[in-house]
Design a protein around this motif. Structure first.
Motif, PDB file in Angstrom:
ATOM      1  N   MET A  14       0.846  -1.200   0.000  1.00  0.00           N
ATOM      2  CA  MET A  14       0.000   0.000   0.000  1.00  0.00           C
ATOM      3  C   MET A  14       0.872   1.236   0.000  1.00  0.00           C
ATOM      4  SD  MET A  14      -3.144   1.046   2.552  1.00  0.00           S
ATOM      5  CE  MET A  14      -4.323   0.100   1.595  1.00  0.00           C
ATOM      6  N   GLU A  15       0.415   2.240  -0.715  1.00  0.00           N
ATOM      7  CA  GLU A  15       1.154   3.496  -0.756  1.00  0.00           C
ATOM      8  C   GLU A  15       1.202   4.135   0.631  1.00  0.00           C
ATOM      9  OE1 GLU A  15      -0.060   6.299  -3.694  1.00  0.00           O
ATOM     10  OE2 GLU A  15      -0.543   4.743  -5.155  1.00  0.00           O
ATOM     11  N   LEU A  16       2.331   4.741   0.939  1.00  0.00           N
ATOM     12  CA  LEU A  16       2.485   5.414   2.218  1.00  0.00           C
ATOM     13  C   LEU A  16       1.565   6.632   2.273  1.00  0.00           C
ATOM     14  CD1 LEU A  16       4.211   5.184   4.793  1.00  0.00           C
ATOM     15  CD2 LEU A  16       5.808   6.818   3.778  1.00  0.00           C
ATOM     16  N   ASN A  17       0.860   6.788   3.404  1.00  0.00           N
ATOM     17  CA  ASN A  17      -0.043   7.917   3.649  1.00  0.00           C
ATOM     18  C   ASN A  17      -1.275   7.924   2.735  1.00  0.00           C
ATOM     19  OD1 ASN A  17       1.740   8.947   5.640  1.00  0.00           O
ATOM     20  ND2 ASN A  17       2.950   9.962   4.045  1.00  0.00           N
ATOM     21  N   TYR A  26      -2.777  -5.424   6.741  1.00  0.00           N
ATOM     22  CA  TYR A  26      -3.298  -4.072   6.894  1.00  0.00           C
ATOM     23  C   TYR A  26      -3.936  -3.580   5.596  1.00  0.00           C
ATOM     24  CZ  TYR A  26      -3.502   0.978   7.390  1.00  0.00           C
ATOM     25  OH  TYR A  26      -3.938   2.275   7.409  1.00  0.00           O
ATOM     26  N   ALA A  27      -3.251  -3.789   4.478  1.00  0.00           N
ATOM     27  CA  ALA A  27      -3.783  -3.343   3.193  1.00  0.00           C
ATOM     28  C   ALA A  27      -5.111  -4.037   2.881  1.00  0.00           C
ATOM     29  CB  ALA A  27      -2.765  -3.615   2.087  1.00  0.00           C
ATOM     30  N   VAL A  28      -5.191  -5.324   3.162  1.00  0.00           N
ATOM     31  CA  VAL A  28      -6.427  -6.073   2.913  1.00  0.00           C
ATOM     32  C   VAL A  28      -7.538  -5.584   3.835  1.00  0.00           C
ATOM     33  CG1 VAL A  28      -7.505  -8.349   3.009  1.00  0.00           C
ATOM     34  CG2 VAL A  28      -5.205  -8.099   2.059  1.00  0.00           C
ATOM     35  N   GLN A  29      -7.179  -5.271   5.072  1.00  0.00           N
ATOM     36  CA  GLN A  29      -8.168  -4.743   6.019  1.00  0.00           C
ATOM     37  C   GLN A  29      -8.776  -3.449   5.495  1.00  0.00           C
ATOM     38  OE1 GLN A  29      -6.492  -3.789   9.883  1.00  0.00           O
ATOM     39  NE2 GLN A  29      -8.039  -2.236  10.213  1.00  0.00           N
ATOM     40  N   ILE A  30      -7.954  -2.600   4.902  1.00  0.00           N
ATOM     41  CA  ILE A  30      -8.444  -1.317   4.390  1.00  0.00           C
ATOM     42  C   ILE A  30      -9.365  -1.516   3.195  1.00  0.00           C
ATOM     43  CG2 ILE A  30      -7.765   0.861   3.314  1.00  0.00           C
ATOM     44  CD1 ILE A  30      -7.229   0.708   6.319  1.00  0.00           C
ATOM     45  N   ASP A  86       2.726  -3.636  14.311  1.00  0.00           N
ATOM     46  CA  ASP A  86       2.423  -2.436  13.542  1.00  0.00           C
ATOM     47  C   ASP A  86       2.237  -2.747  12.059  1.00  0.00           C
ATOM     48  OD1 ASP A  86       2.418  -0.841  15.726  1.00  0.00           O
ATOM     49  OD2 ASP A  86       4.372   0.073  15.383  1.00  0.00           O
ATOM     50  N   LEU A  87       2.822  -3.846  11.602  1.00  0.00           N
ATOM     51  CA  LEU A  87       2.674  -4.239  10.205  1.00  0.00           C
ATOM     52  C   LEU A  87       1.221  -4.530   9.862  1.00  0.00           C
ATOM     53  CD1 LEU A  87       4.545  -4.764   7.734  1.00  0.00           C
ATOM     54  CD2 LEU A  87       4.468  -7.181   8.329  1.00  0.00           C
ATOM     55  N   PHE A  88       0.424  -4.857  10.890  1.00  0.00           N
ATOM     56  CA  PHE A  88      -0.986  -5.172  10.668  1.00  0.00           C
ATOM     57  C   PHE A  88      -1.876  -3.929  10.702  1.00  0.00           C
ATOM     58  CE2 PHE A  88       0.218  -9.130  13.274  1.00  0.00           C
ATOM     59  CZ  PHE A  88       0.833  -9.700  12.170  1.00  0.00           C
ATOM     60  N   THR A  89      -1.333  -2.794  11.071  1.00  0.00           N
ATOM     61  CA  THR A  89      -2.183  -1.637  11.344  1.00  0.00           C
ATOM     62  C   THR A  89      -1.884  -0.400  10.513  1.00  0.00           C
ATOM     63  OG1 THR A  89      -0.702  -0.881  13.136  1.00  0.00           O
ATOM     64  CG2 THR A  89      -2.490  -2.396  13.725  1.00  0.00           C
ATOM     65  N   ARG A 146      11.158  -0.083   6.061  1.00  0.00           N
ATOM     66  CA  ARG A 146      10.475  -0.407   7.312  1.00  0.00           C
ATOM     67  C   ARG A 146       9.576  -1.639   7.139  1.00  0.00           C
ATOM     68  NH1 ARG A 146      10.635  -0.484  12.699  1.00  0.00           N
ATOM     69  NH2 ARG A 146       8.632  -0.056  13.686  1.00  0.00           N
ATOM     70  N   HIS A 147       8.895  -1.716   6.005  1.00  0.00           N
ATOM     71  CA  HIS A 147       8.012  -2.846   5.729  1.00  0.00           C
ATOM     72  C   HIS A 147       8.797  -4.153   5.736  1.00  0.00           C
ATOM     73  CE1 HIS A 147       4.549  -4.915   3.931  1.00  0.00           C
ATOM     74  NE2 HIS A 147       5.439  -5.569   3.204  1.00  0.00           N
ATOM     75  N   TRP A 148       9.936  -4.177   5.089  1.00  0.00           N
ATOM     76  CA  TRP A 148      10.717  -5.411   5.018  1.00  0.00           C
ATOM     77  C   TRP A 148      11.414  -5.723   6.333  1.00  0.00           C
ATOM     78  CZ3 TRP A 148       9.865  -8.965   1.644  1.00  0.00           C
ATOM     79  CH2 TRP A 148       9.301  -8.617   0.422  1.00  0.00           C
ATOM     80  N   TYR A 149      11.743  -4.696   7.107  1.00  0.00           N
ATOM     81  CA  TYR A 149      12.346  -4.932   8.421  1.00  0.00           C
ATOM     82  C   TYR A 149      11.371  -5.663   9.332  1.00  0.00           C
ATOM     83  CZ  TYR A 149      14.151  -3.891  13.097  1.00  0.00           C
ATOM     84  OH  TYR A 149      14.591  -3.996  14.399  1.00  0.00           O
TER      85      TYR A 149
END
Length: 339
Positions: free
Chosen positions: A144-147, A183-187, A309-312, A319-322
């Motif tokens: 998902m795109e940031l922001n 998180y993206a799927v939740q949105i 936080d990866l879920f939210t 950061r995503h890959w970390y």
């Protein structure tokens, strides 16, 4: 059901008497499960109170486990002789086929090496991408795109939302082994009723992300939200510990729950009702009971290390890959390497 051919016309008051349940009738699944349940119990197994589809046979030195899904089952355990006896017993009662070592079950692919077991849904992803013509698309690094802020009226309303519904439904199933898209799927799942163009673009981005990450596998106020989440997680931890007990696995007490919100920890540890928390329903304070009786312990975790936080929320690529690495997501070629 319809009367069999040749039945005398004009006898509308008569019906067929079934001697056994027929496949396709609405009561057939229940009858089948009751038959299987009685058979497996006669073989010395116990049905789990935590999952009715789970059956175990535990001795002082070994365990045999059977997990049932409709008419498919997974059998495992530490007693090869007991497993063979179970198979023989089932063959006497049912017509079954032994497919060998588990490699695929309910869309989950299972692979093994010397260091452990990997769960993935690579074929599921490949089929999903192919079905929607994304198998040769350009990939992106994050789902998902940031922001990105999606609203219910983001863009023109789709005339036909069937593709959107199909993709999102498949992504919900996929998120079981791919928490990096949760998180993206939740949105995007919030707009199933009336999807718009921007919503579909966001869904397509998830597919583009998956195209480049098919080999990855997985071995209120902010304080109130964290506090409510702690209570929910605490309930899940208790359930998981009970479930593990069915396998003969003892979990240490207290179980550690890591939280990155110090205010939420203080509320759980302090029974005094503060003005800002007195509206929270009583059942949410279940986490206090767990903390008081020693079932769980709460430990503060720095926000930058909080993998949940990866879920939210959406993150930058690095950061995503970390966080994904901390969740043990691995490319199959990397499995066996360090974190």
């Amino acid at each position: 059901m319809e009367r069999p051919p040749g039945y005398t016309v004009g006898r509308e008051d008569q019906v067929c008497l079934l001697h056994k349940s027929l496949y396709g009738l609405k009561q057939a699944p229940r009858v089948w499960f009751e038959k299987f349940q009685s058979t497996i119990i006669d073989l010395g197994f116990q049905q789990s109170l935590n999952d009715p589809s789970l059956f175990t046979k535990v001795s002082l030195t070994s365990i045999v486990v059977l997990l049932l899904y409709v008419d498919d089952m997974v059998i495992t355990g530490s007693d090869p002789t007991g497993i063979d006896q179970l198979k023989d017993g089932l063959k006497q009662a049912f017509s079954i086929k032994d497919l060998g070592n588990l490699s695929y079950f309910l869309g989950l692919e299972v692979s093994r090496n010397d260091q452990g077991i990997l769960l993935s849904q690579k074929k599921y992803i490949s089929d999903l991408l192919g079905e929607h013509n994304f198998d040769n698309c350009h990939s992106v690094k994050t789902p998902m795109e940031l922001n990105l802020k999606l609203q219910k009226d983001s863009g023109e309303r789709l005339k036909d939302g069937s593709q959107y519904h199909s993709i999102v439904g498949s992504l919900i199933n996929l998120s079981a082994t791919r928490p990096d898209i949760s998180y993206a799927v939740q949105i995007v799942s919030q707009f199933m009723t009336a999807p718009c163009v921007d919503h579909l673009v966001a869904v397509h981005r998830i597919l583009r992300y998956l195209q480049g990450a098919q080999d990855d596998k997985v071995s209120k106020s902010s304080t109130e939200a964290e506090y409510r989440a702690m209570s929910e997680v605490g309930s899940e931890m208790v359930w998981i510990r009970r479930l593990l007990s069915d396998f003969g696995v003892a979990c240490p007490a207290p179980m550690t729950l890591y939280v990155d919100n110090t205010s939420a920890i203080r509320i759980a540890a302090n029974p005094v009702l503060h003005d800002r928390t007195k509206h929270i329903k009583i059942h949410v304070h279940y986490v206090r009971d767990l903390l008081r009786d020693g079932t769980i312990s709460l430990h503060h975790l720095p926000t930058e290390e909080q993998v949940a936080d990866l879920f939210t929320k959406a993150f930058s690529t690095s950061r995503h890959w970390y966080l994904g690495n901390k969740l043990m997501l691995r490319d199959r070629h990397q499995f066996g390497g360090g974190c």
